[in-house]
Design an enzyme around this catalytic site. Sequence first.
Site, short mmCIF file in Angstrom:
data_model
loop_
_atom_site.label_atom_id
_atom_site.label_comp_id
_atom_site.label_asym_id
_atom_site.label_seq_id
_atom_site.Cartn_x
_atom_site.Cartn_y
_atom_site.Cartn_z
N HIS A 194 -10.28 -1.12 -2.34
CA HIS A 194 -10.63 -2.43 -1.76
C HIS A 194 -9.56 -3.44 -2.15
CE1 HIS A 194 -14.74 -1.22 -0.80
NE2 HIS A 194 -14.92 -0.80 -2.05
N HIS A 210 -17.43 3.59 -10.76
CA HIS A 210 -18.72 3.18 -11.25
C HIS A 210 -19.83 4.16 -10.88
CE1 HIS A 210 -20.45 1.37 -7.38
NE2 HIS A 210 -19.25 1.76 -7.05
N GLU A 228 -19.14 7.03 -2.56
CA GLU A 228 -19.97 5.97 -1.98
C GLU A 228 -19.58 5.77 -0.51
OE1 GLU A 228 -20.35 2.35 -4.28
OE2 GLU A 228 -22.11 1.74 -3.10
FE1 FEO Z 1 -18.35 2.26 -5.05
FE2 FEO Z 1 -16.23 0.84 -2.79
O1 FEO Z 1 -17.64 1.87 -3.40
#
Ligand code: FEO
Length: 406
Positions: free
Chosen positions: A225, A145, A81
């Site tokens: 994150h 995900h 992503e």
């Molecule tokens: Fe699924 Fe932090 O991107």
Amino acid sequence: MQAIKITDHVYWVGAIDWALKEFHGYTTHRGSTYNAFLILADKITLIDTVKAPFKQEMYERIRSVIGDETKVDILVSNHAEMDHSGALPEVIRDLKPEKIYASPMGIKALDAHFGIGSLLTAVKTGESISLGNMTLSAVETRMLHWPDSMFTYLAEEKVLFSQDGFGMHFATDKIFAVDNDWHVMLEEMKRYYANILLPYSPQVLNLLKVFPTLNLDVQTICPDHGPVWNGELLLKPLELYKAFAEQQYVPRAIVLYDTMWHSTEKMALHIADGIRQAGADVRVFALDAATRSDVAAELLDASALVAGSPTINNDMYPRTADVLTYLRGLRPKNMLGAAFGSYGWSGESVAKINAYLTDMKAELVSDGLKIQYVPKDADLEKCEDFGREIGARLLEKCHLTQPGKL
Ligand code: FEO
């Protein structure tokens, strides 16, 4: 800007996005971080990159560790992503890695994004990447995900790089979870799980079952994150994910509503009061004030979704449809559902809400409650009856014979 040392040979070289307010439809009221990690092995290795506009911040942090002749030997993309891969094409150009690894699905995704598939080498579950004096092992985590998602484990430093898994949108310059406020992290973990991972809860439970069988001695978990987990908080994200993914019945209802001339609002407040009278908890969300992701975060602590909207143009209010569309996509489990609303002459909103709730596989408490124009005292009593019925069903689902609270 400086890197932050995580273990003897692993450094955080990511970026902090203090300004992020929205992440594909999810309101991120505390910003976020895009974590990238540098491993000082024989082969200098970068785990993931950052969102494209944050590339220079990552470069500065990398330079703070390995100097101006910045070059990495190996690059690993654990997740395709663009908050982690956006800078990837430029990083490949600037840092000239000899080898770039991703899962087989990661190669497909990165090729579809950037046309770079031919530069990448696939690494599957059980396969390793040699960094010279250290080794990374791959564990594919499909649909956690995205199809490409993968964990990598650095045995020599006992570090698990878990991409989005166990992460949160929380901008902080305190990289270790133990240095941050637990209540803030718990709130943001819940928001992240509910808004990103909830639909994949069966895969989360499967991973939690399989993971111990891999016999990895993990002492640090580095998500892409938010803070890094170690020390006394090391196992907390796993415990939380188990609870989030199981979605057991809890005696709390969400009442969400939109309103035209305050009639549906009056209904909402009396229904909520009835739920309380029955002994269940309730959280009320007025859609003038709450966002779709505020409501989503509450799904982890509630087992009844009670949604109200007036009828407008033979339908529900647009904001109610927005929130219900979003919640339906998150596929919450073990939910009761109920609909209500005021109407003038046609009154379709309740049936339309019921259709959403049925699509979500919520168990409807009844056909719903409609009141024409402005509710009178007797109508408000009906709303409280309706709330008491919802509350009683909720307690029954929780096998509570006494009123219960979380
Ligand atoms: Fe699924 Fe932090 O991107």
